[in-house]
Write a protein that holds these residues in place. Structure first.
Motif, PDB file in Angstrom:
ATOM      1  N   PRO A 377       1.126  -1.063   0.423  1.00 59.27           N
ATOM      2  CA  PRO A 377      -0.083  -0.065  -0.424  1.00 59.27           C
ATOM      3  C   PRO A 377       0.673   1.529  -0.174  1.00 59.27           C
ATOM      4  O   PRO A 377       0.185   2.441  -0.377  1.00 59.27           O
ATOM      5  CB  PRO A 377      -0.301  -0.443   1.843  1.00 59.27           C
ATOM      6  N   ASP A 378       2.049   1.612   0.631  1.00 64.43           N
ATOM      7  CA  ASP A 378       3.046   2.976   0.266  1.00 64.43           C
ATOM      8  C   ASP A 378       3.072   3.295  -0.594  1.00 64.43           C
ATOM      9  O   ASP A 378       3.356   4.082  -0.979  1.00 64.43           O
ATOM     10  CB  ASP A 378       3.568   2.210   1.987  1.00 64.43           C
ATOM     11  N   SER A 379       3.721   1.898  -1.541  1.00 64.00           N
ATOM     12  CA  SER A 379       4.133   1.805  -2.685  1.00 64.00           C
ATOM     13  C   SER A 379       2.587   2.252  -3.955  1.00 64.00           C
ATOM     14  O   SER A 379       3.174   2.569  -5.203  1.00 64.00           O
ATOM     15  CB  SER A 379       5.726   1.368  -2.703  1.00 64.00           C
TER      16      SER A 379
END
Length: 393
Positions: A377-379
């Motif tokens: 999810p972060d990237s």
């Protein structure tokens, strides 16, 4: 018979000889936990005395994905893992020869899942062949032996073979697949696999070695439970399902999709497409095909429902079929049954497919399967690791 006074009567000692089990084609034999070494005798008889019948016993080995990887014959008598040894022996009467294969089941490579015994010779030698006989003997090993080949115990040899396989041959045979040895379980005490054997006695009518190996691969896929997942399917992929939906099927499917504005949820979708495929491919209802076909239809639904609303409408369905590769195919059997004077015409639903070269996947392919796929999810990226890869895509 008279006995002297004071002497005890002698009891008659009767030695019982167990009858050798005969394993028929399709039947199975499971080796016991204590069987580590075996010897396979391959014998044959000719139609007339003095006829030359120079056959050769070959051993084809397949891995856990039903792929051929090694052959043992008279040019390569010892397997690479040193678990089997092939040699030719002479009959005690001196009238002929027979093939002998010795196996140490403990030394077989862990990745080996099936071992096929194949009798080769071609029609030149099979036309003089009358019958074949395969005997399996157990070999008792001594406690002190240095070589991987075991030594025989005379007492055990007198007990006769563990089982035998016999059959007759015809003149037009190009080869004969005798049987397959395969892993049939796990012995937890010895931490070794339990081996089983299934009889084929399947004649082959192909000439090249590659064709014979491919035919043996098909036999083991149908016979070995662990290799059943590699059996050819009626619809092996979603693409093949789309290709099977011809232009004649679309009008019937369209009416069912347009009954509601939302389209079809996954349950009615699978049921509708499955029944439509059954009209053209009745084999889809067989036990070996139905579960896999349903799984492919469920996968097809999830690929179509890209927006995740839980339903698929007609526009989404047709768009997916076009992008996946829906082709109008003409049934060759139907053409053969029709008269030449009858004209073949297509209906109004003609969909053609052309590959978009710029959108071709140049990283993954059918020969590089995906091993791990994770979304971060972060990237906001999906990371893919393919088999035998040392980097992340």
């Amino acid at each position: 018979m008279s006995s002297q006074p004071g002497s005890r009567p002698r009891s008659a000692i009767v030695e019982t000889v167990e009858e050798t089990p005969v394993i028929k084609p399709g039947e199975k034999y499971t080796f016991g936990y204590d069987v580590d070494n075996i010897k396979m005798h391959m014998k044959w008889t000719t139609r007339q005395m003095g006829m030359i019948c120079d056959l050769e016993l070959m051993v084809f080995m397949f891995d856990e994905r039903a792929r051929f990887f090694e052959k043992v014959d008279h040019t390569n008598k010892v397997s690479r893992d040193e678990s089997m040894f092939l040699r030719r022996e002479q009959h005690e009467s001196g009238s002929g020869y027979f093939e002998t294969l010795r196996l140490d089941l403990r030394l077989i490579k862990p990745s080996t899942s099936a071992i096929v015994l194949f009798l080769d010779g071609g029609p030149r030698h099979f036309q003089s062949l009358q019958s074949v006989l395969l005997e399996c003997h157990r070999i008792q090993t001594n406690k002190t032996y240095s070589d991987y080949l075991p030594t025989e115990d005379d007492n055990d040899s007198k007990k006769g073979p563990m089982f035998e396989v016999s059959g007759k041959a015809r003149k037009n045979y190009m080869g004969l697949a005798m049987c397959v040895l395969y892993k049939d379980g796990w012995n937890r005490e010895k931490e070794l696999p339990i081996w089983g054997m299934r009889v084929f006695l399947e004649p082959l009518f192909v000439s090249t070695l590659k064709e014979k190996q491919d035919r043996c691969m098909q036999l083991i896929i149908n016979a070995v439970p662990a290799l059943e997942k590699f059996k050819p399917r009626l619809f092996a992929s979603v693409r093949e399902i789309c290709a099977a939906l011809s232009s004649h099927s679309l009008p019937k499917l369209k009416k069912k999709f347009l009954r509601t504005e939302e389209g079809l949820p996954i349950g009615p979708f699978v049921d509708t497409i499955f029944k439509q495929l059954y009209e053209t491919f009745p084999k889809i209802v067989e036990e070996s095909e139905s579960a896999y076909a349903v799984a492919m239809l469920q996968e097809m639904f999830h690929q179509i429902d890209y927006n995740g609303d839980g339903s698929t409408n007609w526009d989404e369905f047709t768009t997916f079929c076009v992008s996946t590769g829906l082709n109008v195919t003409v049934n060759k059997k139907a053409l053969d049954n029709n008269n030449d004077s009858q004209e073949q015409s297509l209906d109004q639903y003609v969909i053609e497919y052309g590959e978009e070269v710029l959108q071709r996947d140049r990283i993954l392919s059918a020969y590089r399967l995906v091993s791990v796929m994770r979304y971060v999810p972060d990237s906001r990226k999906i990371y893919i690791i393919s088999e035998d890869a040392d980097n992340i895509l």
